[in-house]
Design a protein around this motif. Structure first.
Motif, PDB file in Angstrom:
ATOM      1  N   VAL A   1       0.715  -1.209   0.017  1.00 12.00           N
ATOM      2  CA  VAL A   1       0.063  -0.071   0.055  1.00 12.00           C
ATOM      3  C   VAL A   1       0.957   1.194  -0.028  1.00 12.00           C
TER       4      VAL A   1
ATOM      5  N   PRO B   1      -9.799   8.660  -2.629  1.00 11.86           N
ATOM      6  CA  PRO B   1      -9.497   7.879  -1.571  1.00 11.86           C
ATOM      7  C   PRO B   1      -8.145   7.269  -1.550  1.00 11.86           C
TER       8      PRO B   1
ATOM      9  N   ILE C   1      -5.291   9.157   1.008  1.00  8.90           N
ATOM     10  CA  ILE C   1      -4.680   8.847   2.338  1.00  8.90           C
ATOM     11  C   ILE C   1      -3.599   7.754   2.447  1.00  8.90           C
TER      12      ILE C   1
ATOM     13  N   ILE D   1      -1.280   6.012   5.433  1.00  6.41           N
ATOM     14  CA  ILE D   1      -1.255   4.735   5.675  1.00  6.41           C
ATOM     15  C   ILE D   1       0.141   4.047   5.828  1.00  6.41           C
TER      16      ILE D   1
ATOM     17  N   GLU E   1       2.385   2.413   8.489  1.00  7.25           N
ATOM     18  CA  GLU E   1       2.936   0.959   8.198  1.00  7.25           C
ATOM     19  C   GLU E   1       4.313   1.267   8.355  1.00  7.25           C
TER      20      GLU E   1
ATOM     21  N   MET F   1      -1.983  -1.065  15.794  1.00  7.95           N
ATOM     22  CA  MET F   1      -2.428  -1.453  14.646  1.00  7.95           C
ATOM     23  C   MET F   1      -3.407  -2.744  14.592  1.00  7.95           C
TER      24      MET F   1
ATOM     25  N   LYS G   1      -6.987  -3.328  13.271  1.00  8.06           N
ATOM     26  CA  LYS G   1      -7.347  -4.363  12.673  1.00  8.06           C
ATOM     27  C   LYS G   1      -8.653  -4.914  12.976  1.00  8.06           C
TER      28      LYS G   1
ATOM     29  N   LEU H   1     -11.210  -2.956  11.897  1.00 12.15           N
ATOM     30  CA  LEU H   1     -11.803  -3.246  10.432  1.00 12.15           C
ATOM     31  C   LEU H   1     -12.520  -4.686  10.438  1.00 12.15           C
TER      32      LEU H   1
ATOM     33  N   ARG I   1      -9.409   1.985   0.386  1.00 13.26           N
ATOM     34  CA  ARG I   1      -8.124   2.210   1.070  1.00 13.26           C
ATOM     35  C   ARG I   1      -8.025   1.400   2.156  1.00 13.26           C
ATOM     36  N   MET I   2      -8.986   1.324   3.053  1.00 15.06           N
ATOM     37  CA  MET I   2      -8.810   0.752   4.260  1.00 15.06           C
ATOM     38  C   MET I   2      -8.726  -0.849   4.102  1.00 15.06           C
TER      39      MET I   2
ATOM     40  N   ARG J   1      -7.257  -2.049   1.612  1.00  9.30           N
ATOM     41  CA  ARG J   1      -5.670  -2.414   1.170  1.00  9.30           C
ATOM     42  C   ARG J   1      -5.007  -2.446   2.424  1.00  9.30           C
ATOM     43  N   LEU J   2      -5.217  -1.487   3.330  1.00  8.73           N
ATOM     44  CA  LEU J   2      -4.470  -1.406   4.478  1.00  8.73           C
ATOM     45  C   LEU J   2      -4.636  -2.844   5.345  1.00  8.73           C
ATOM     46  N   LYS J   3      -5.913  -3.221   5.338  1.00  6.99           N
ATOM     47  CA  LYS J   3      -5.970  -4.715   5.780  1.00  6.99           C
ATOM     48  C   LYS J   3      -5.105  -5.683   5.345  1.00  6.99           C
TER      49      LYS J   3
ATOM     50  N   VAL K   1      -2.454  -5.197   4.071  1.00 12.09           N
ATOM     51  CA  VAL K   1      -0.944  -4.866   4.468  1.00 12.09           C
ATOM     52  C   VAL K   1      -1.033  -5.446   5.871  1.00 12.09           C
ATOM     53  N   LEU K   2      -1.928  -5.195   6.857  1.00  7.45           N
ATOM     54  CA  LEU K   2      -1.766  -5.846   8.255  1.00  7.45           C
ATOM     55  C   LEU K   2      -1.779  -7.258   8.085  1.00  7.45           C
TER      56      LEU K   2
END
Lengths: 113, 113
Positions: free
Chosen positions: A3, A80, A83, A87, A91, A101, A105, A108, B100-101, B103-105, B107-108
Motif C-alpha cells: 500500500v 481515496p 490517504i 497509511i 505502516e 494497529m 485491525k 476493520l 483504501r482501508m 488495502r491497509l487490511k 498490509v496488516l
DNA sequence: CCGACATATAAGTACATGCTTATGGATTGG
DNA sequence: CCAATCCATAAGCATGTACTTATATGTCGG
C-alpha cells in the motif's frame, strides 16, 4: 506492491499539513458524501469563497481531492488514494505502533460484520 | 470500546499538526527505537537543543510521546496510544476511504505472515 | 558546595498560513 | 451578446510557527 508506494517524505508532509486544519478536514468530510462545486461547499462554512478555493487547492496539492470541470462549474470529490501516504506512514512505524494497529485491525474486522 | 474513544476534534488537530513537521516526525521515529534523552536526540539533528525541546513539547501536547524523569535527565519515548486519533479519523471516514482501508487490511495481514 | 551538565522557558525574528477584499477569466442563460 | 455566475488568483493583514540566542531551574560529580 505494498500500500505504501514510493512516496517522498514531502508528500507525507503535504497530507499531514492539509489535514491539520479543521476547516479542511470538514471540507473533505463533505466531499466524502459526493462531489460538490465550490459554491455548494461554501454553504455551511463561515468563510469566503476564495477561502474555500484555497483550502481545495491545499487538499489538491496533498492529493486528497480531485476535480472535474463542467462548464463554469468545478466539481470536487475526495480521492481515496490520497490517504495512502498516511497509511504508508503508519505502516513504516508499525514496529512500535504494532499494538495500535492490531486494534485497528479489529475495528476493520468489525466493519466487515 | 472501539479504537476510537471520545476524542474532541481539537486533539485530532493537535496530532495532525504535530506530525505535519518533518523534523518532529523524525524525532518520533528515533523515539520509536527506544527512549532517549533530549541531548541524545539532539545528535543527528541540525537544530539547537531548545528546538528539540520545543518539538518534544508539541509531540507531548499531541499525546504522541511521554516522558520519564531521572535526575537531570528526561527520557522521552513514543506513546503508541498517541496515534489513536489518527486511526479514529480514518475510521470515521471509512465510508469513502473504505477501498483504501481494505488495502491497509491486506498490509496488516501480510505483516502477520 | 559549586562548577558543569541537562533541560525548559523567554524573547526575538523570519517566514508560513489562513483569512479577507478586489479583481480577472471563463462560461452560461435570457 | 452581455450581464450574471462560477471559480481562481492577487494582494494585504494578523496570527502562528520554527528557529535562534540568552537565561533560568534543577541535579549531579568531585
Amino acid at each position: 506492491m505494498s500500500v505504501m508506494e514510493i512516496q517522498p517524505a514531502v508528500i507525507e508532509t503535504e497530507v499531514f499539513r492539509a489535514l491539520a486544519d479543521p476547516t479542511r478536514r470538514a471540507v473533505l468530510e463533505r466531499l466524502g458524501n459526493g462531489e460538490q462545486t465550490v459554491t455548494e461547499l461554501r454553504s455551511g462554512f463561515a468563510v469566503s469563497q476564495p477561502a474555500i478555493s484555497q483550502h481545495l487547492a491545499a487538499l489538491r496539492r496533498a492529493g486528497l481531492v480531485s476535480e472535474r470541470r463542467a462548464g463554469r462549474h468545478v466539481y470536487y470529490r475526495a480521492d481515496p488514494a490520497g490517504i495512502a501516504p498516511l497509511i504508508g506512514w503508519i505502516e513504516r512505524y508499525q514496529s512500535f505502533w504494532r499494538e495500535r494497529m492490531d486494534r485497528l485491525k479489529d475495528v476493520l474486522q468489525e466493519m466487515d460484520e
